[in-house]
Scaffold this motif. Structure first.
Motif, PDB file in Angstrom:
ATOM      1  N   ILE A  91       4.214   1.802   2.232  1.00  0.00           N
ATOM      2  CA  ILE A  91       5.363   2.672   2.042  1.00  0.00           C
ATOM      3  C   ILE A  91       4.895   4.089   1.759  1.00  0.00           C
ATOM      4  O   ILE A  91       3.816   4.317   1.212  1.00  0.00           O
ATOM      5  N   GLN A  92       5.706   5.021   2.159  1.00  0.00           N
ATOM      6  CA  GLN A  92       5.473   6.436   1.873  1.00  0.00           C
ATOM      7  C   GLN A  92       6.828   7.084   1.640  1.00  0.00           C
ATOM      8  O   GLN A  92       7.778   6.860   2.397  1.00  0.00           O
ATOM      9  N   ILE A 112      -1.786   8.508   7.821  1.00  0.00           N
ATOM     10  CA  ILE A 112      -0.348   8.378   7.584  1.00  0.00           C
ATOM     11  C   ILE A 112       0.049   9.045   6.278  1.00  0.00           C
ATOM     12  O   ILE A 112       1.055   9.770   6.207  1.00  0.00           O
ATOM     13  N   ALA A 113      -0.745   8.838   5.228  1.00  0.00           N
ATOM     14  CA  ALA A 113      -0.395   9.370   3.913  1.00  0.00           C
ATOM     15  C   ALA A 113      -0.432  10.893   3.871  1.00  0.00           C
ATOM     16  O   ALA A 113       0.283  11.512   3.086  1.00  0.00           O
ATOM     17  N   THR A 114      -1.266  11.509   4.724  1.00  0.00           N
ATOM     18  CA  THR A 114      -1.385  12.961   4.728  1.00  0.00           C
ATOM     19  C   THR A 114      -0.627  13.611   5.881  1.00  0.00           C
ATOM     20  O   THR A 114      -0.708  14.822   6.082  1.00  0.00           O
ATOM     21  N   ASP A 115       0.105  12.779   6.652  1.00  0.00           N
ATOM     22  CA  ASP A 115       0.912  13.288   7.779  1.00  0.00           C
ATOM     23  C   ASP A 115       0.074  14.070   8.788  1.00  0.00           C
ATOM     24  O   ASP A 115       0.539  15.044   9.388  1.00  0.00           O
ATOM     25  N   LEU A 155       0.829  -1.198   0.000  1.00  0.00           N
ATOM     26  CA  LEU A 155       0.000   0.000   0.000  1.00  0.00           C
ATOM     27  C   LEU A 155       0.866   1.251   0.000  1.00  0.00           C
ATOM     28  O   LEU A 155       2.033   1.221   0.381  1.00  0.00           O
ATOM     29  N   GLY A 156       0.235   2.355  -0.372  1.00  0.00           N
ATOM     30  CA  GLY A 156       0.913   3.634  -0.327  1.00  0.00           C
ATOM     31  C   GLY A 156       0.219   4.623  -1.231  1.00  0.00           C
ATOM     32  O   GLY A 156      -0.455   4.240  -2.201  1.00  0.00           O
ATOM     33  N   LEU A 161      -8.942   0.648   8.191  1.00  0.00           N
ATOM     34  CA  LEU A 161      -7.654   0.735   7.508  1.00  0.00           C
ATOM     35  C   LEU A 161      -7.620   1.970   6.613  1.00  0.00           C
ATOM     36  O   LEU A 161      -6.567   2.597   6.453  1.00  0.00           O
ATOM     37  N   HIS A 162      -8.752   2.331   6.035  1.00  0.00           N
ATOM     38  CA  HIS A 162      -8.842   3.545   5.212  1.00  0.00           C
ATOM     39  C   HIS A 162      -8.439   4.770   6.032  1.00  0.00           C
ATOM     40  O   HIS A 162      -7.659   5.613   5.558  1.00  0.00           O
ATOM     41  N   GLU A 163      -8.941   4.870   7.264  1.00  0.00           N
ATOM     42  CA  GLU A 163      -8.615   6.019   8.114  1.00  0.00           C
ATOM     43  C   GLU A 163      -7.138   6.020   8.510  1.00  0.00           C
ATOM     44  O   GLU A 163      -6.509   7.081   8.572  1.00  0.00           O
ATOM     45  N   ILE A 164      -6.592   4.841   8.781  1.00  0.00           N
ATOM     46  CA  ILE A 164      -5.166   4.740   9.099  1.00  0.00           C
ATOM     47  C   ILE A 164      -4.342   5.191   7.900  1.00  0.00           C
ATOM     48  O   ILE A 164      -3.381   5.968   8.027  1.00  0.00           O
TER      49      ILE A 164
END
Length: 310
Positions: free
Chosen positions: A205-206, A295-298, A36-37, A288-291
């Motif tokens: 990953i990000q 994370i993706a938007t910091d 994912l990422g 998982l969508h919220e997680i």
């Protein structure tokens, strides 16, 4: 479970941009592993390195004790995100051609094509040209091409994109069926609900580096605090003093109370005021969508295990 694929310390740069920064993970026999990422995180670069479309600057990729150019690609199935089939070729011909590229017996491949066409509601389409198929039908044909040669490792890049709900269910059933038979599956998707429903482990990953790696239960335990959703007309000020609440979100008549880590939901419910207007109440862990979004938007709104609000 037996490890089928090992990625260790993978690094890849394009000019002055470092796309992968030493990532490591493995994929095991009979499991569905999600990668994912957000867009640009390095997922496609990772997959292309595994497939030998490009090669890493540093690090190793091992499959069946082979690495680099020695990896037996005929043991790997690949459904790319960018779909592409020869449009003026008949379905049976293109699928037999793909099987031949993998050194798979053509008589066996033909029998499997007919089985898959029936399973995917495409019975009788073997002599139809690809350009006559709908987008969803074409995607089913390309999926068949990725699994026809009975790969030991199957890489699926956005397999559900553009599919209607019925076709999604067909794909999900077949992916589970393949995993149950021992196929190691690496799945990339932005549809977090399907990832959460299907995958055994996940690797996120990000900016080219690992941020999450583990089973869904481990990730949920680490990141997914409980939340309480109350439907009913309530003044947010009446809820601000409830203990063990990180933050409150309100949208119309729906109020979401995000709870602190390690809160026991049943005991915590006793803190709700007696006059609370409750038309519907639900307590569950964040999705998982919220997680992913956090994370993706910091945003850093989610506490990890052991963290305490200041």
């Amino acid at each position: 479970m037996e490890v089928m694929l090992t990625v260790e310390g993978l690094e890849k740069s394009f000019k002055d941009k470092k796309a992968l920064k030493g990532i490591s993970f493995d994929v095991r026999k009979g499991e569905i592993m999600a990668i994912l990422g957000p867009n640009g995180a390095g997922k496609s670069t990772t997959i292309r390195n595994i497939m030998g479309i490009m090669y890493p600057d540093n690090g190793t990729i091992n499959f069946h004790h082979h690495n680099g150019k020695e990896i037996p690609r005929n043991k790997i199935g690949y459904l790319p995100e960018e779909r592409g089939l020869y449009k003026n070729v008949k379905v049976m011909d293109i699928l037999l051609y793909l099987a031949d590229l993998k050194n798979y017996p053509l008589d066996k491949a033909k029998a499997r094509v007919l089985e898959y066409l029936k399973k995917f509601d495409l019975e009788g389409k073997e002599n139809v040209s690809v350009e006559e198929l709908s987008k969803g039908m074409g995607q089913k044909v390309q999926f068949i091409g990725a699994v026809l040669h009975e790969p030991e490792l199957l890489i699926l890049d956005e397999p559900f994109s553009g599919l209607d709900p019925v076709s999604q269910e067909i794909f999900k059933d077949e992916i589970r069926n393949l995993a149950n038979k021992g196929t190691a599956i690496l799945l990339s998707s932005h549809q977090m609900n399907l990832v959460e429903e299907m995958c055994d482990r996940l690797f996120m990953i990000q900016n080219g580096q690992k941020v999450i790696y583990g089973t869904l239960d481990e990730v949920k335990t680490k990141y997914a605090n409980f939340k309480c959703t109350v439907h009913g007309k309530n003044d947010i000020r009446d809820l601000e003093n409830i203990p063990n609440v990180q933050r409150i979100e309100q949208d119309g008549s729906a109020t979401v109370l995000h709870l602190d880590k390690d809160v026991e939901p049943v005991s915590w419910l006793k803190n709700l005021p007696d006059h609370l207007n409750v038309q519907e109440l639900k307590i569950n862990r964040i999705s998982l969508h919220e997680i992913f979004v956090d994370i993706a938007t910091d945003k850093n709104l989610i506490q990890e295990e052991g963290e305490v609000n200041a």
